[in-house]
Design a protein around this motif. Sequence first.
Motif, PDB file in Angstrom:
ATOM      1  N   MET A   1       0.994  -1.327   0.074  1.00  0.00           N
ATOM      2  CA  MET A   1       0.159   0.084  -0.058  1.00  0.00           C
ATOM      3  C   MET A   1       0.749   1.193   0.075  1.00  0.00           C
ATOM      4  O   MET A   1       1.880   1.276   0.745  1.00  0.00           O
ATOM      5  N   ASN A   2       0.536   2.175  -0.791  1.00  0.00           N
ATOM      6  CA  ASN A   2       1.267   3.413  -0.994  1.00  0.00           C
ATOM      7  C   ASN A   2       0.712   4.653  -0.128  1.00  0.00           C
ATOM      8  O   ASN A   2      -0.286   5.244  -0.843  1.00  0.00           O
ATOM      9  N   ALA A   3       1.237   4.812   0.925  1.00  0.00           N
ATOM     10  CA  ALA A   3       0.531   6.225   1.735  1.00  0.00           C
ATOM     11  C   ALA A   3       0.568   7.443   1.021  1.00  0.00           C
ATOM     12  O   ALA A   3      -0.069   8.385   1.273  1.00  0.00           O
ATOM     13  N   GLU A   4       1.427   7.665   0.167  1.00  0.00           N
ATOM     14  CA  GLU A   4       1.526   8.801  -0.670  1.00  0.00           C
ATOM     15  C   GLU A   4       0.114   8.860  -1.735  1.00  0.00           C
ATOM     16  O   GLU A   4      -0.110  10.033  -2.148  1.00  0.00           O
ATOM     17  N   ASN A   5      -0.251   7.735  -1.825  1.00  0.00           N
ATOM     18  CA  ASN A   5      -1.474   7.916  -2.971  1.00  0.00           C
ATOM     19  C   ASN A   5      -2.740   7.622  -2.116  1.00  0.00           C
ATOM     20  O   ASN A   5      -3.173   6.489  -1.740  1.00  0.00           O
ATOM     21  N   THR A   6      -3.469   8.480  -1.887  1.00  0.00           N
ATOM     22  CA  THR A   6      -4.721   8.254  -1.005  1.00  0.00           C
ATOM     23  C   THR A   6      -5.965   8.748  -2.060  1.00  0.00           C
ATOM     24  O   THR A   6      -6.057   9.573  -2.683  1.00  0.00           O
ATOM     25  N   THR A  29      -2.519  -0.407  -4.408  1.00  0.00           N
ATOM     26  CA  THR A  29      -1.703   0.794  -4.807  1.00  0.00           C
ATOM     27  C   THR A  29      -2.023   1.798  -4.033  1.00  0.00           C
ATOM     28  O   THR A  29      -1.277   2.999  -4.428  1.00  0.00           O
ATOM     29  N   SER A  30      -2.976   2.106  -3.233  1.00  0.00           N
ATOM     30  CA  SER A  30      -3.625   3.331  -2.444  1.00  0.00           C
ATOM     31  C   SER A  30      -4.094   3.068  -1.229  1.00  0.00           C
ATOM     32  O   SER A  30      -4.477   2.020  -0.807  1.00  0.00           O
ATOM     33  N   THR A  31      -4.068   3.805  -0.401  1.00  0.00           N
ATOM     34  CA  THR A  31      -5.073   4.200   0.666  1.00  0.00           C
ATOM     35  C   THR A  31      -6.106   4.466   0.453  1.00  0.00           C
ATOM     36  O   THR A  31      -6.572   5.514  -0.221  1.00  0.00           O
ATOM     37  N   VAL A  32      -6.932   3.826   0.954  1.00  0.00           N
ATOM     38  CA  VAL A  32      -8.637   3.898   0.464  1.00  0.00           C
ATOM     39  C   VAL A  32      -9.321   4.691   1.463  1.00  0.00           C
ATOM     40  O   VAL A  32      -9.347   4.425   2.444  1.00  0.00           O
ATOM     41  N   ARG A  33      -9.818   5.867   1.104  1.00  0.00           N
ATOM     42  CA  ARG A  33     -10.837   6.728   2.078  1.00  0.00           C
ATOM     43  C   ARG A  33     -12.116   6.688   1.389  1.00  0.00           C
ATOM     44  O   ARG A  33     -12.242   6.810   0.263  1.00  0.00           O
ATOM     45  N   ALA A  34     -13.029   6.625   2.284  1.00  0.00           N
ATOM     46  CA  ALA A  34     -14.526   6.337   1.777  1.00  0.00           C
ATOM     47  C   ALA A  34     -15.402   7.524   2.486  1.00  0.00           C
ATOM     48  O   ALA A  34     -15.283   7.649   3.609  1.00  0.00           O
ATOM     49  N   LEU A  35     -16.235   8.102   1.809  1.00  0.00           N
ATOM     50  CA  LEU A  35     -17.261   8.946   2.251  1.00  0.00           C
ATOM     51  C   LEU A  35     -18.810   8.517   2.487  1.00  0.00           C
ATOM     52  O   LEU A  35     -19.010   7.568   1.415  1.00  0.00           O
ATOM     53  N   THR A  36     -19.453   8.786   3.387  1.00  0.00           N
ATOM     54  CA  THR A  36     -20.508   8.070   3.668  1.00  0.00           C
ATOM     55  C   THR A  36     -21.322   9.063   4.532  1.00  0.00           C
ATOM     56  O   THR A  36     -20.766   9.745   5.328  1.00  0.00           O
ATOM     57  N   LEU A  44     -18.227  -1.070   5.856  1.00  0.00           N
ATOM     58  CA  LEU A  44     -17.219  -0.939   4.744  1.00  0.00           C
ATOM     59  C   LEU A  44     -16.054  -1.831   5.554  1.00  0.00           C
ATOM     60  O   LEU A  44     -15.834  -1.800   6.554  1.00  0.00           O
ATOM     61  N   PRO A  45     -15.038  -2.382   4.582  1.00  0.00           N
ATOM     62  CA  PRO A  45     -13.915  -3.186   5.060  1.00  0.00           C
ATOM     63  C   PRO A  45     -13.253  -2.515   6.196  1.00  0.00           C
ATOM     64  O   PRO A  45     -13.097  -1.419   5.950  1.00  0.00           O
ATOM     65  N   ASP A  46     -12.559  -3.383   7.082  1.00  0.00           N
ATOM     66  CA  ASP A  46     -11.579  -2.684   8.250  1.00  0.00           C
ATOM     67  C   ASP A  46     -10.688  -1.571   7.390  1.00  0.00           C
ATOM     68  O   ASP A  46     -10.157  -0.896   8.280  1.00  0.00           O
ATOM     69  N   GLU A  47      -9.824  -2.056   6.387  1.00  0.00           N
ATOM     70  CA  GLU A  47      -8.841  -1.441   5.890  1.00  0.00           C
ATOM     71  C   GLU A  47      -9.152   0.105   5.367  1.00  0.00           C
ATOM     72  O   GLU A  47      -8.516   0.957   5.110  1.00  0.00           O
ATOM     73  N   VAL A  48     -10.449   0.295   5.268  1.00  0.00           N
ATOM     74  CA  VAL A  48     -11.032   1.713   4.863  1.00  0.00           C
ATOM     75  C   VAL A  48     -11.075   2.682   5.860  1.00  0.00           C
ATOM     76  O   VAL A  48     -11.409   2.557   6.867  1.00  0.00           O
ATOM     77  N   LEU A  65     -11.091  15.444   2.546  1.00  0.00           N
ATOM     78  CA  LEU A  65     -10.203  15.721   1.392  1.00  0.00           C
ATOM     79  C   LEU A  65      -8.742  15.912   1.546  1.00  0.00           C
ATOM     80  O   LEU A  65      -7.817  15.798   0.932  1.00  0.00           O
ATOM     81  N   GLU A  66      -8.574  16.220   2.889  1.00  0.00           N
ATOM     82  CA  GLU A  66      -7.091  16.444   3.114  1.00  0.00           C
ATOM     83  C   GLU A  66      -6.181  15.305   2.923  1.00  0.00           C
ATOM     84  O   GLU A  66      -6.124  14.090   3.150  1.00  0.00           O
ATOM     85  N   GLY A  67      -5.104  15.614   2.203  1.00  0.00           N
ATOM     86  CA  GLY A  67      -4.221  14.602   1.985  1.00  0.00           C
ATOM     87  C   GLY A  67      -4.556  13.709   0.654  1.00  0.00           C
ATOM     88  O   GLY A  67      -4.016  12.581   0.482  1.00  0.00           O
ATOM     89  N   VAL A  68      -5.531  14.052   0.001  1.00  0.00           N
ATOM     90  CA  VAL A  68      -6.164  13.138  -0.850  1.00  0.00           C
ATOM     91  C   VAL A  68      -5.497  13.217  -2.426  1.00  0.00           C
ATOM     92  O   VAL A  68      -5.426  14.416  -2.540  1.00  0.00           O
TER      93      VAL A  68
END
Length: 291
Positions: A1-6, A29-36, A44-48, A65-68
């Motif tokens: 996972m690439n913390a540079e790519n969110t 390939t990315s850190t996954v952030r989800a909006l709800t 949603l999965p624990d990794e999110v 959106l910070e860091g996205v």
Amino acid sequence: MNAENTVLVTGATGNVGRQVVSQLITARTSTVRALTRNPSTATLPDEVDVRQGDLADPAALETALEGVNAVFLMWPFHTAEPALAVVNAVTRHARRVVFLSSGAVQDGLTPAQQSHPVGQSHAQVEEFIEQSGLTWSHLRPSTFAANTLWWADQIRTGDVVQGAYGAVPMALLHEADIAAVAVHALTEDGHHRAVHRLTGPEVLTQTAQVRTIGAVIGRPLLWQELSREAARQRLLADESFPNAFADALLDGYADMLDAPRPALTSTVEAVTGAPARTYHQWVCDHAADFR
Ligand SMILES: NC(=O)c1ccc[n+]([C@@H]2O[C@H](COP(=O)([O-])OP(=O)(O)OC[C@H]3O[C@@H](n4cnc5c(N)ncnc54)[C@H](OP(=O)(O)O)[C@@H]3O)[C@@H](O)[C@H]2O)c1
């Protein structure tokens, strides 16, 4: 996972967004952030990294959106104007946006010239994005196979599906294929200014779709044609169906009946390397919903 790519996924609990989330997790390939709007019920999965937010409140999106770096944007409203503030917020933080638009958008027309309201609002959001300075890709999917879940109640309780315009031909698209194209556009170079017109691999009438469901669940099912008004009343009485969408849906079907058969595209395969999934495959993936 690439913390540079969110990547921020909006609509993450919906048909397409949930698939985008799971396919991004698999791609690693990315850190996954989800909006709800409701993190407590989002499952949603624990990794999110789940963030609370409402697309109707763009000021409150700034924190999410910070860091996205990249945003998968869906637009759940029937009017486009509020999207300008959302696109501006995205532009302040991210470099790239992939927009879940609609196959209803017609090429070469301004938003005001679009013939269908869904095409109008999505074309307007597309225009805001194109003027934003972001790296952008638009996905213009055909009718979602997931729409046929609207029949699930009827099929669970009987062998007949009632509706209008059974002869309407559709190139139904699996949400996993829309998401697969989105993940490529979110994580690879080469999709800037791409307008990905997506369809499934075949054209099926609603009557044939019902037969396909029957074949998969092992019970013959029949389509029963209703008048437009009877179908409208049925939709309005269905608590799971958004009332405001009933006329737009039926108008869309009436237009599709008169239009040429939907043209198939090979975009899913061209982008992902795998052919678009058939409707039969989609029903197999969702058979439990009809039993
Ligand atoms: N159905 C079709 O045949 C078809 C064809 C082409 C294009 N489209 C387009 O696809 C989009 C729908 O995608 P979908 O089927 O994946 O979605 P969906 O399953 O209908 O789910 C709706 C999603 O929108 C989110 N949402 C609703 N209101 C919101 C708000 N105020 N703020 C933030 N999020 C909100 C919900 O999130 P929470 O409830 O978790 O907040 C949920 O994740 C629409 O724009 C539609 O026009 C549909």
